[in-house]
Write a protein that holds these residues in place. Structure first.
Motif, PDB file in Angstrom:
ATOM      1  N   ARG A 130      79.919  31.626  54.791  1.00 59.66           N
ATOM      2  CA  ARG A 130      79.947  32.062  56.195  1.00 59.66           C
ATOM      3  C   ARG A 130      81.321  32.632  56.555  1.00 59.66           C
ATOM      4  O   ARG A 130      81.417  33.663  57.225  1.00 59.66           O
ATOM      5  CB  ARG A 130      79.585  30.890  57.110  1.00 59.66           C
ATOM      6  CG  ARG A 130      79.450  31.291  58.572  1.00 59.66           C
ATOM      7  CD  ARG A 130      79.273  30.087  59.457  1.00 59.66           C
ATOM      8  NE  ARG A 130      77.887  29.647  59.513  1.00 59.66           N
ATOM      9  CZ  ARG A 130      77.479  28.411  59.253  1.00 59.66           C
ATOM     10  NH1 ARG A 130      78.346  27.496  58.878  1.00 59.66           N
ATOM     11  NH2 ARG A 130      76.213  28.089  59.364  1.00 59.66           N
ATOM     12  N   ARG A 131      82.376  31.971  56.087  1.00 56.71           N
ATOM     13  CA  ARG A 131      83.733  32.481  56.350  1.00 56.71           C
ATOM     14  C   ARG A 131      83.929  33.845  55.692  1.00 56.71           C
ATOM     15  O   ARG A 131      84.568  34.743  56.269  1.00 56.71           O
ATOM     16  CB  ARG A 131      84.782  31.493  55.836  1.00 56.71           C
ATOM     17  CG  ARG A 131      84.953  30.260  56.693  1.00 56.71           C
ATOM     18  CD  ARG A 131      86.204  29.482  56.325  1.00 56.71           C
ATOM     19  NE  ARG A 131      86.156  28.980  54.949  1.00 56.71           N
ATOM     20  CZ  ARG A 131      85.677  27.797  54.600  1.00 56.71           C
ATOM     21  NH1 ARG A 131      85.170  26.987  55.539  1.00 56.71           N
ATOM     22  NH2 ARG A 131      85.694  27.403  53.343  1.00 56.71           N
ATOM     23  N   ARG A 132      83.423  34.008  54.493  1.00 61.19           N
ATOM     24  CA  ARG A 132      83.555  35.283  53.793  1.00 61.19           C
ATOM     25  C   ARG A 132      82.683  36.363  54.413  1.00 61.19           C
ATOM     26  O   ARG A 132      82.988  37.557  54.336  1.00 61.19           O
ATOM     27  CB  ARG A 132      83.190  35.088  52.313  1.00 61.19           C
ATOM     28  CG  ARG A 132      83.403  36.337  51.452  1.00 61.19           C
ATOM     29  CD  ARG A 132      83.058  36.065  49.989  1.00 61.19           C
ATOM     30  NE  ARG A 132      81.644  35.730  49.821  1.00 61.19           N
ATOM     31  CZ  ARG A 132      81.111  35.319  48.676  1.00 61.19           C
ATOM     32  NH1 ARG A 132      81.875  35.179  47.596  1.00 61.19           N
ATOM     33  NH2 ARG A 132      79.826  35.028  48.603  1.00 61.19           N
ATOM     34  N   GLY A 133      81.569  35.957  54.998  1.00 60.92           N
ATOM     35  CA  GLY A 133      80.661  36.905  55.629  1.00 60.92           C
ATOM     36  C   GLY A 133      79.657  37.525  54.694  1.00 60.92           C
ATOM     37  O   GLY A 133      79.037  38.542  55.025  1.00 60.92           O
ATOM     38  N   SER A 134      79.432  36.880  53.538  1.00 64.63           N
ATOM     39  CA  SER A 134      78.457  37.416  52.590  1.00 64.63           C
ATOM     40  C   SER A 134      78.030  36.341  51.613  1.00 64.63           C
ATOM     41  O   SER A 134      78.718  35.334  51.416  1.00 64.63           O
ATOM     42  CB  SER A 134      79.028  38.600  51.815  1.00 64.63           C
ATOM     43  OG  SER A 134      80.067  38.174  50.941  1.00 64.63           O
ATOM     44  N   SER A 176      75.359  35.881  60.131  1.00 68.90           N
ATOM     45  CA  SER A 176      76.601  35.467  59.466  1.00 68.90           C
ATOM     46  C   SER A 176      76.948  36.334  58.264  1.00 68.90           C
ATOM     47  O   SER A 176      78.049  36.240  57.734  1.00 68.90           O
ATOM     48  CB  SER A 176      76.468  34.013  59.000  1.00 68.90           C
ATOM     49  OG  SER A 176      75.534  33.919  57.919  1.00 68.90           O
ATOM     50  N   GLY A 177      75.977  37.150  57.801  1.00 69.02           N
ATOM     51  CA  GLY A 177      76.161  37.915  56.573  1.00 69.02           C
ATOM     52  C   GLY A 177      75.634  37.192  55.346  1.00 69.02           C
ATOM     53  O   GLY A 177      75.578  37.763  54.259  1.00 69.02           O
ATOM     54  N   VAL A 178      75.263  35.911  55.514  1.00 72.45           N
ATOM     55  CA  VAL A 178      74.711  35.121  54.406  1.00 72.45           C
ATOM     56  C   VAL A 178      73.191  35.190  54.489  1.00 72.45           C
ATOM     57  O   VAL A 178      72.602  34.832  55.513  1.00 72.45           O
ATOM     58  CB  VAL A 178      75.181  33.658  54.478  1.00 72.45           C
ATOM     59  CG1 VAL A 178      74.641  32.863  53.285  1.00 72.45           C
ATOM     60  CG2 VAL A 178      76.703  33.578  54.532  1.00 72.45           C
TER      61      VAL A 178
END
Length: 262
Positions: A130-134, A176-178
């Motif tokens: 989630r922090r990375r966005g992927s 979130s990108g995930v």
């Protein structure tokens, strides 16, 4: 500085679908984080293929023990970095008879492996992705999770739970990108299914299933039944009235139980 090759974390990687997925990702140039209880089997497989030491790492873990698989996930991040794809593939399938006391323990083991193990597999990676966005979190369900089969109650219940759990997680991570991807195999030719004593329509070689699954994962599909023909069969079975469904499956051979293979 050259970008590191992408990394996939696969549980149940010592045989069957997990091993086939690992082989497909390896051919595509990915690095592998291979997770299973049978570390020698994974090592022998990698050595037989001549996999370079910098292309894979092995993590011995029991997914039915949350602390074991969570530790393996943290170890992977420390040693290889945060994966791009995490595939919670490890699972067991044993027939059960609710009238047999020992089979209640079998059901507990199936749920611990197939459900708690799946959530614990994802746990170390969710916040970091989630922090990375992927990232991709992939749950391996089953067509057996769409409708209950006689003598197969524990496995069907566990795979229905996989489908619902992944749907819940997908909603939680929306935006979130995930991506959360649910893959539901039909019948795939593996050591697990070779013990079955009933017809297995549209049976796929493991490598064919793996290639199709990876395409769905890369596309970020939310839900995919493989092969598609089994998706149609499953929808038709789901639509049948209970009385028709029960009559259709009456007398169908049951999954082997753990006790003396019956």
């Amino acid at each position: 500085m050259a970008q590191a090759r992408p990394l996939v974390f696969i549980t149940g990687a010592s045989s069957g679908i997990g091993q086939a997925l690992a082989a497909q990702y390896l051919r595509a140039g990915w690095r592998l984080a291979l997770v299973a209880r049978r570390e020698p089997a994974m090592k022998s497989w990698a050595e037989a293929l001549g996999v370079s030491a910098d292309s894979y790492s092995i993590y011995s873990a029991d997914v039915s023990q949350p602390d074991s698989i969570i530790a393996a996930g943290h170890d992977c991040i420390a040693r290889q970095g945060l994966p791009d794809v995490v595939i919670a593939n490890a699972g067991i399938s044993i027939g059960m008879d609710t009238a047999e006391r020992a089979d209640i323990d079998v059901m507990a083991r199936i749920l611990a492996t197939n459900n708690l193990g799946l959530a614990a597999t994802f746990h170390p990676f969710v916040a970091a992705m989630r922090r990375r966005g992927s990232g991709r979190l992939v749950g391996i369900g089953s067509v057996a999770g769409i409708r209950g089969l006689p003598g197969h109650g524990a496995y069907c219940a566990s795979k229905a739970a996989v489908i619902s759990y992944c749907e819940s997680l997908r909603g939680e991570l929306r935006g979130s990108g995930v991506r959360v991807v649910t893959i539901c195999p039909g019948y795939v030719d593996t050591p697990l299914t070779r013990q079955n004593r009933y017809a297995m329509p549209f049976l796929l070689p493991a490598e064919v299933f793996a290639a199709r699954a990876i395409k769905a994962i890369e596309a970020g599909a939310s839900y995919r039944v493989i092969p598609w023909q089994m998706g149609i069969v499953a929808r038709l079975l789901r639509a049948l009235p209970n009385a028709w469904f029960d009559r259709l499956l009456q007398g169908r051979p049951r999954k082997h139980r753990q006790d003396a293979g019956v």
